[in-house]
Design a protein around this motif. Structure first.
Motif, short mmCIF file in Angstrom:
data_model
loop_
_atom_site.label_atom_id
_atom_site.label_comp_id
_atom_site.label_asym_id
_atom_site.label_seq_id
_atom_site.Cartn_x
_atom_site.Cartn_y
_atom_site.Cartn_z
N HIS A 77 -31.19 5.55 -3.78
CA HIS A 77 -31.49 5.46 -2.35
C HIS A 77 -31.40 4.02 -1.88
O HIS A 77 -31.49 3.07 -2.66
CB HIS A 77 -32.90 6.00 -2.06
CG HIS A 77 -34.00 5.14 -2.61
ND1 HIS A 77 -34.75 4.29 -1.83
CD2 HIS A 77 -34.45 4.98 -3.88
CE1 HIS A 77 -35.64 3.67 -2.59
NE2 HIS A 77 -35.48 4.05 -3.83
N GLU A 78 -31.23 3.88 -0.57
CA GLU A 78 -31.26 2.57 0.08
C GLU A 78 -32.31 2.51 1.18
O GLU A 78 -32.58 1.44 1.71
CB GLU A 78 -29.89 2.24 0.67
CG GLU A 78 -29.38 3.22 1.71
CD GLU A 78 -28.00 2.86 2.21
OE1 GLU A 78 -27.62 1.67 2.12
OE2 GLU A 78 -27.28 3.77 2.69
N ASP A 79 -32.89 3.64 1.54
CA ASP A 79 -33.94 3.69 2.55
C ASP A 79 -35.29 3.90 1.89
O ASP A 79 -35.40 4.45 0.79
CB ASP A 79 -33.68 4.84 3.54
CG ASP A 79 -32.38 4.66 4.29
OD1 ASP A 79 -32.15 3.55 4.80
OD2 ASP A 79 -31.59 5.61 4.37
N GLY A 80 -36.32 3.48 2.59
CA GLY A 80 -37.68 3.73 2.16
C GLY A 80 -38.51 4.23 3.32
O GLY A 80 -38.02 4.33 4.44
N PHE A 81 -39.77 4.56 3.05
CA PHE A 81 -40.63 5.05 4.13
C PHE A 81 -41.92 4.25 4.20
O PHE A 81 -42.45 3.78 3.20
CB PHE A 81 -40.94 6.54 4.00
CG PHE A 81 -41.24 7.02 2.61
CD1 PHE A 81 -42.36 6.58 1.91
CD2 PHE A 81 -40.41 7.93 1.99
CE1 PHE A 81 -42.64 7.03 0.64
CE2 PHE A 81 -40.67 8.39 0.70
CZ PHE A 81 -41.79 7.94 0.04
#
Length: 242
Positions: free
Chosen positions: A146-150
């Motif tokens: 992944h390259e996105d986080g939350f």
């Protein structure tokens, strides 16, 4: 009907992943749904025991009609007090549906491979039973892509994090939320070595990203860490649905 688990997919192709196989082994019926291919998300929540939303190539912030529909649907599902498990994109959509934010790493780094994940020390000190109630004995190294986080939505508790992404797992709490059963994960417990091989063959350029591991490191990671992940995933799913 009460044992049927809804699995929301973003690839639209048959898959033999660890999670779906474990659910069948536990005696549950499974039903796949792929909104990007035109499948309609169900409104009859009572026909399902729980829902699992998988990962995908999309970003939760992409202005795509099927993601907008999913985000709204997830919020309604959670309010129906049903168990929900979000994996990677599914975890990001859960965070967004409940008011959290999805973001790219500030230095454009990605996690592709096996990375160390540590449980939240703050949570462990303040609520020592919650982590174990939700995730059990989480393995230390987990497969990521992944390259996105939350960032967490209001009322959520961070359960674990990595060096690059401080939120790797969270549980939602509060009024109208089924206690300890609405969980978002950033890592990929469903991915077997066989699935990872397909991804690596299909997207070899992804390993050129900053932060990504080499193919050899990833293959060695499966040999070293995947047996523990396999045991944990099966135990976790049994507990989550218990």
């Amino acid at each position: 009907m009460r044992n049927k688990i809804l699995l929301v997919d973003h690839a639209g192709q048959p898959r033999e992943d660890r999670v779906s196989k474990a659910l069948v082994a536990l005696g549950h019926d499974i039903e796949w749904c792929c909104p990007v291919k035109g499948d309609l998300l169900p409104d009859d929540f009572d026909s399902y025991r729980a829902a699992i939303v998988y990962g995908g190539m999309e970003c939760a912030n992409d202005p795509l009609p099927h993601l907008d529909l999913e985000t709204d649907w997830i919020a309604r599902w959670v309010r129906s007090t049903k168990p929900y498990l979000g994996i990677c994109l599914g975890g990001q959509l859960l965070a967004k549906a409940l008011g959290g934010k999805v973001y790219r790493h500030a230095q454009a780094k990605k996690e592709i491979g096996f990375y160390q994940v540590k449980r939240s020390q703050t949570l462990e000190q303040s609520e020592p039973g919650l982590f174990h109630d939700c995730l059990g004995e989480l393995p230390e190294f987990l497969f990521q892509w992944h390259e996105d986080g939350f960032e967490l939505p209001g009322g959520a508790c961070n359960l674990a994090g990595s060096e690059l992404f401080p939120s790797q797992a969270f549980v939602c709490r509060g009024e109208g939320v089924l206690e300890n059963k609405v969980i978002g994960l950033q890592f990929h417990p469903e991915v077997t070595r066989e699935i990872a091989t397909v991804w690596l063959d299909t997207f070899p350029a992804a390993l050129e990203a900053s932060g990504a591991q080499s193919r050899d490191e990833i293959e060695q990671g499966f040999l070293k860490y995947d047996p523990a992940v396999d045991r944990w995933a099966k135990d976790f799913l049994a507990h989550w649905l218990g």
